[in-house]
Design an enzyme around this catalytic site. Sequence first.
Site, PDB file in Angstrom:
ATOM      1  N   SER A  18       0.807  -1.217   0.000  1.00  0.00           N
ATOM      2  CA  SER A  18       0.000   0.000   0.000  1.00  0.00           C
ATOM      3  C   SER A  18       0.840   1.266   0.000  1.00  0.00           C
ATOM      4  O   SER A  18       1.926   1.311   0.590  1.00  0.00           O
ATOM      5  CB  SER A  18      -0.902   0.027   1.245  1.00  0.00           C
ATOM      6  OG  SER A  18      -1.796  -1.054   1.234  1.00  0.00           O
ATOM      7  N   HIS A  57      -7.356   0.171   6.275  1.00  0.00           N
ATOM      8  CA  HIS A  57      -6.896  -1.193   6.568  1.00  0.00           C
ATOM      9  C   HIS A  57      -6.897  -1.493   8.061  1.00  0.00           C
ATOM     10  O   HIS A  57      -7.289  -2.592   8.484  1.00  0.00           O
ATOM     11  CB  HIS A  57      -5.512  -1.418   5.955  1.00  0.00           C
ATOM     12  CG  HIS A  57      -5.537  -1.499   4.457  1.00  0.00           C
ATOM     13  ND1 HIS A  57      -6.173  -2.513   3.782  1.00  0.00           N
ATOM     14  CD2 HIS A  57      -5.014  -0.677   3.509  1.00  0.00           C
ATOM     15  CE1 HIS A  57      -6.046  -2.319   2.480  1.00  0.00           C
ATOM     16  NE2 HIS A  57      -5.354  -1.213   2.287  1.00  0.00           N
TER      17      HIS A  57
END
Length: 459
Positions: A306, A396
Amino acid sequence: MASGLVSRSLSKVRAMVTGAGGKNGEPSEKVLARIRRQLKECAEGLGGEVSTRLRAGRLAETYLSLDDAGRIAFLRMIALEFGPDPEKIAKAHEAYQAAVGTERQWDAEAQLRAAMRSSRIRILTQFNAIPQGVKFLVDLRADLLRFLEQHKELKSLDRELEARLTAWFDVGFLELTRLTWNSPAALLEKIVQYEAVHEIQSWRDLKNRLGSDRRCYAFFHPRMPQEPLIFVEVALMEELADNVQKLLDENAPAADTGRATTAIFYSISATQEGLRGVSFGNFLLKRVLDDLKRDFPKLDTFATLSPIPGLVRWASKHPDKVAAAFTEADWKRLAAIGIESPDSERLKPVLAGSHEWVADRPLARALRDPLLRVAAAYLLSGRRDSKAIDPVARFHLGNGARIERLNWLADTSDKGLDQSWGIMVNYLYDPDRIVTNVETFAASGEIDAAAGVKRLARR
């Protein structure tokens, strides 16, 4: 038949509205009066299905024919003139208070709820009756979100529309679809258009992302079958990914999926701005995780590669955090290549977001440890309103992931260097810890992180 009537009505409205501008680009008083009359008809809900479609169709076409000034006037009219009646609410509330504890309480409660229900809801709901009505409302809310900063009076309308969309886009209504190279071309074009993390450079790039060792899944709503709401791109690998350029290399051979043990979620893109605040990304990941485990039983690691989009911006506002990340050993290594202080002409451009330093290998090696410490501090302690400041981290961590590893120069694209000095992060989804992490993060904001990441942040 009704559809044909709606189409003919829309054509007439388009002709009436075109060129009917007033001052500052707003619709003329004549057009505003017509809009107000149409809104009142919608609010009253008179007639049957055909009448409902005709009214909603006329209003939708009118709205789409307006420029921003006209759309603001249209939305302000709904927000300010079609809210609940304060007097009715006050009377209903008084009756409810008097009825509490008696057999009349539940009827009084129902009457209070009815008094608080605004005509705005009836107007918005009627757009569902027209073709593409749901998409129209999603796009209308995207406009609302653009206008809110300058027009706070639209907030009530935005709240009501967000609540409607949240109900209409409940995850139970959504369909998970795997996209492949054989999916309709129009749908693949949408994936190219909406990709928000790593821009798709060509059809060959897209084909690579849909290859045998890749998966792409999207959520769809039955009323928007050609519009992906959110999609995730996955790479099947034998270990955690640490470099997005390698991961997206079109010339790299496809991995052997029979040996894959790790699923890397490397891009998650929400496509509809009008659905901001309507959360279904976590359900997408859970559904995809189940689908992958079914198709590839050897998979035992589910993680992301990410971006850290706010890192450099945050660091520029917190120079003290950056300075604290440099140890005496770091300064010795920097001194060995001619950098004595933060004011060095070689160091200042790095902290300001310059890209040239990446080619300076001695400098890049010397900066690795301190900038990784800055990234760790940002992810573990950066806060806004008591929540993790980084939007990707919030997503997340809120879904139960752990910060597993930071990767140096994992994204050397201009965007990656602008955002985070090229640093990327692996968020790990451990099925045994997801529920606990979700509850802990929601209750206290506590972040689960691997020991190595915590050591970096403690400096």
